[in-house]
Structures are given as C-alpha cells and as structure tokens.
Design an enzyme around this catalytic site. Structure first.
Site, PDB file in Angstrom:
ATOM      1  N   GLY A 170       0.772  -1.242   0.000  1.00 40.36           N
ATOM      2  CA  GLY A 170       0.000   0.000   0.000  1.00 40.36           C
ATOM      3  C   GLY A 170       0.802   1.291   0.000  1.00 40.36           C
ATOM      4  O   GLY A 170       0.328   2.318  -0.482  1.00 40.36           O
ATOM      5  N   GLU A 187       4.327   4.172   6.170  1.00 40.99           N
ATOM      6  CA  GLU A 187       3.033   3.482   6.028  1.00 40.99           C
ATOM      7  C   GLU A 187       2.098   4.285   5.133  1.00 40.99           C
ATOM      8  O   GLU A 187       2.210   5.510   5.047  1.00 40.99           O
ATOM      9  CB  GLU A 187       2.370   3.328   7.404  1.00 40.99           C
ATOM     10  CG  GLU A 187       2.697   2.037   8.126  1.00 40.99           C
ATOM     11  CD  GLU A 187       1.993   0.822   7.524  1.00 40.99           C
ATOM     12  OE1 GLU A 187       1.516   0.887   6.381  1.00 40.99           O
ATOM     13  OE2 GLU A 187       1.923  -0.200   8.219  1.00 40.99           O
ATOM     14  N   ASP A 188       1.180   3.591   4.512  1.00 41.82           N
ATOM     15  CA  ASP A 188       0.117   4.296   3.775  1.00 41.82           C
ATOM     16  C   ASP A 188      -1.001   4.705   4.735  1.00 41.82           C
ATOM     17  O   ASP A 188      -1.519   5.806   4.662  1.00 41.82           O
ATOM     18  CB  ASP A 188      -0.438   3.453   2.614  1.00 41.82           C
ATOM     19  CG  ASP A 188      -0.850   2.056   3.050  1.00 41.82           C
ATOM     20  OD1 ASP A 188      -0.299   1.545   4.042  1.00 41.82           O
ATOM     21  OD2 ASP A 188      -1.728   1.464   2.405  1.00 41.82           O
ATOM     22  N   ASP A 209      -4.470   2.081  10.771  1.00 43.42           N
ATOM     23  CA  ASP A 209      -5.894   1.852  11.031  1.00 43.42           C
ATOM     24  C   ASP A 209      -6.024   1.382  12.488  1.00 43.42           C
ATOM     25  O   ASP A 209      -5.988   2.201  13.408  1.00 43.42           O
ATOM     26  CB  ASP A 209      -6.375   0.803  10.016  1.00 43.42           C
ATOM     27  CG  ASP A 209      -7.881   0.642   9.960  1.00 43.42           C
ATOM     28  OD1 ASP A 209      -8.524   0.735  11.009  1.00 43.42           O
ATOM     29  OD2 ASP A 209      -8.434   0.392   8.879  1.00 43.42           O
ATOM     30  N   LYS A 232      -6.048   6.920  10.791  1.00 45.66           N
ATOM     31  CA  LYS A 232      -7.474   6.730  11.100  1.00 45.66           C
ATOM     32  C   LYS A 232      -7.593   6.451  12.595  1.00 45.66           C
ATOM     33  O   LYS A 232      -7.806   5.307  13.019  1.00 45.66           O
ATOM     34  CB  LYS A 232      -8.004   5.546  10.272  1.00 45.66           C
ATOM     35  CG  LYS A 232      -9.494   5.571  10.037  1.00 45.66           C
ATOM     36  CD  LYS A 232      -9.964   4.260   9.444  1.00 45.66           C
ATOM     37  CE  LYS A 232     -10.070   4.267   7.953  1.00 45.66           C
ATOM     38  NZ  LYS A 232     -10.678   3.015   7.430  1.00 45.66           N
ATOM     39  N   PHE A 258     -13.963   3.443   4.168  1.00 49.06           N
ATOM     40  CA  PHE A 258     -13.083   2.497   3.478  1.00 49.06           C
ATOM     41  C   PHE A 258     -12.284   3.217   2.388  1.00 49.06           C
ATOM     42  O   PHE A 258     -12.772   3.480   1.297  1.00 49.06           O
ATOM     43  CB  PHE A 258     -13.874   1.329   2.889  1.00 49.06           C
ATOM     44  CG  PHE A 258     -12.963   0.206   2.496  1.00 49.06           C
ATOM     45  CD1 PHE A 258     -12.542  -0.709   3.462  1.00 49.06           C
ATOM     46  CD2 PHE A 258     -12.488   0.095   1.207  1.00 49.06           C
ATOM     47  CE1 PHE A 258     -11.660  -1.726   3.126  1.00 49.06           C
ATOM     48  CE2 PHE A 258     -11.615  -0.932   0.856  1.00 49.06           C
ATOM     49  CZ  PHE A 258     -11.202  -1.843   1.820  1.00 49.06           C
TER      50      PHE A 258
HETATM   51  C1  PRP Z   1      -2.798  -2.172   5.277  1.00 49.13           C
HETATM   52  C2  PRP Z   1      -1.973  -0.894   5.359  1.00 49.13           C
HETATM   53  C3  PRP Z   1      -1.324  -0.964   6.697  1.00 49.13           C
HETATM   54  C4  PRP Z   1      -2.305  -1.771   7.513  1.00 49.13           C
HETATM   55  C5  PRP Z   1      -3.073  -0.865   8.423  1.00 49.13           C
HETATM   56  O1  PRP Z   1      -1.981  -3.201   4.837  1.00 49.13           O
HETATM   57  O2  PRP Z   1      -1.018  -0.851   4.336  1.00 49.13           O
HETATM   58  O3  PRP Z   1      -0.087  -1.620   6.654  1.00 49.13           O
HETATM   59  O4  PRP Z   1      -3.214  -2.411   6.609  1.00 49.13           O
HETATM   60  O5  PRP Z   1      -4.009  -1.577   9.164  1.00 49.13           O
HETATM   61  P1  PRP Z   1      -3.895  -1.800  10.725  1.00 49.13           P
HETATM   62  O6  PRP Z   1      -3.416  -0.493  11.328  1.00 49.13           O
HETATM   63  O7  PRP Z   1      -5.295  -2.125  11.110  1.00 49.13           O
HETATM   64  O8  PRP Z   1      -2.941  -2.912  10.971  1.00 49.13           O
HETATM   65  P2  PRP Z   1      -2.527  -4.567   4.243  1.00 49.13           P
HETATM   66  O9  PRP Z   1      -2.267  -5.649   5.236  1.00 49.13           O
HETATM   67  O10 PRP Z   1      -3.932  -4.392   3.770  1.00 49.13           O
HETATM   68  O11 PRP Z   1      -1.558  -4.831   3.014  1.00 49.13           O
HETATM   69  P3  PRP Z   1      -1.299  -3.911   1.706  1.00 49.13           P
HETATM   70  O12 PRP Z   1      -0.435  -2.754   2.131  1.00 49.13           O
HETATM   71  O13 PRP Z   1      -0.578  -4.828   0.783  1.00 49.13           O
HETATM   72  O14 PRP Z   1      -2.636  -3.465   1.151  1.00 49.13           O
END
Ligand code: PRP
Length: 180
Positions: free
Chosen positions: A46, A101-102, A105, A133, A154
């Site tokens: 991400g 990080e992107d 959450d 978030k 989302f």
């Molecule tokens: C997403 C995003 C963060 C994480 C945030 O990654 O890139 O790393 O979720 O969520 P959290 O704070 O609830 O842990 P994902 O696992 O979806 O992988 P991706 O980056 O490949 O989409």
C-alpha cells in the site's frame, strides 16, 4: 438479491495535495534526522506510491528497504493477525529506522513491525504515515509524522486497495457499497 457493486466516492485528497504534504513532511524529516544514518522502510504494497513521493523530498544520505507485513482475516477489517511475508534485507543495527506506512488503522500492523524491528537493535524507530485513522485504533500506536487524518471510511487509491484493486487511482478516495 444480486450483490451491490462497490463504487468509488469523491476525491478526499488530490495528487497535488498529497505531494505538497510529502514535501512538507520530507523537509521536516530531513531536519530531524540531520547527520544520522537513515533507512526508510516501505511497507508493501500500500505504501509504494506515497513512499516514492516522500523519499524524493528527504534531503539526507539515506537508504531504502522494503517489508511486506500483511494482516489477514476479513476483507475490510484487520483481523489482528500479522505476518511478515517479505522481510528487509538491510541490517537495521544502530540505524535510524523510519517506517513509511500508507495508513494506520487499528495499529496492529505497526505494533507488530515495531516489535520485530526493535529486536534488531536499531538506534531509533519512527513512523511516517500518509493517512491516520485514529478512530479505529485498538492500541496506543501514534505515528510520528502524519500526512492526513481520515474518518472511519473504506479508503482506496494512491496505493490503497480493495481486493488488490484501486491502488492505481492517482488520488485518495473511498468506497461505497463494498461488501463486508
Ligand atoms: C494495510 C496498510 C497498513 C495496515 C493498516 O496493509 O497498508 O499496513 O493495513 O491496518 P492496521 O493499522 O489495522 O494494521 P494490508 O495488510 O492491507 O496490506 P497492503 O499494504 O498490501 O494493502
């Protein structure tokens, strides 16, 4: 009843806005880490788009690396289980580590990554996230550098996906009508 297809909502942050924020945060990071050996770690997948914007604005003698830490479970919510599917190559010992990080959450991924990286003896670990978030946080994770704060919707685009799609949108938006 047929499943409703998700649709992309309005633009929350344009490419221009995001790049301007990357410039501001890049300048701040350059100042904060002056004279230090920085390694910026991109959390795949991400973060790739934001990572590319950000590092171009960091004026330091630095290196980059990549990690893939996926939380798994249901499509839209973090399950609380995280695993590293691709680890960094660099030796983090005594380095100033900046995790890029992107989105933060629940904070589960970040907490896990920080715990793992701490075991490798870095000089410091900080986090820069494009999006925060905070309403979803289940732990005390707070990023050191935050691009924008978002509500509990989302988010897709600019690297963020739904079922691996929408990462290529050149802006941050959100989905409506996506299945749980
Ligand atoms: C997403 C995003 C963060 C994480 C945030 O990654 O890139 O790393 O979720 O969520 P959290 O704070 O609830 O842990 P994902 O696992 O979806 O992988 P991706 O980056 O490949 O989409």
């Amino acid at each position: 009843m047929a499943k409703k297809k998700e649709t992309v909502g309005e633009i929350l942050f344009t490419e221009d806005q995001i790049r301007r924020r990357a410039k501001e945060l890049g300048a701040q990071i350059s100042k904060d880490y002056e004279g230090e050996e920085l390694i910026a770690i991109c959390t795949l997948r991400g973060s790739v788009v934001w990572f590319a914007d950000l590092i171009k604005n960091i004026d330091l003698d630095m290196s980059i690396d990549f990690v893939s830490a996926s939380s798994y479970g249901s499509a839209q919510t973090s399950s609380g289980f995280v695993k590293i599917t691709l680890d960094t190559e660099a030796n983090l010992y005594n380095k100033s580590v900046l995790i890029i990080e992107d989105i933060v959450d629940t904070g589960t991924t970040l907490q896990y990554l920080i715990e793992k990286f701490k075991e490798r003896g870095p000089k410091s670990i900080k986090v820069c996230t494009m999006l925060d978030k905070p309403s979803r946080r289940t732990n005390g994770m707070v990023a050191d550098y935050i691009g924008f704060t978002v509500d509990d919707i989302f988010i897709v685009g600019y690297g963020l996906d739904y079922d691996q799609r929408y990462r290529n949108l050149p802006y941050v938006s959100y989905l409506t009508g996506a299945p749980d």
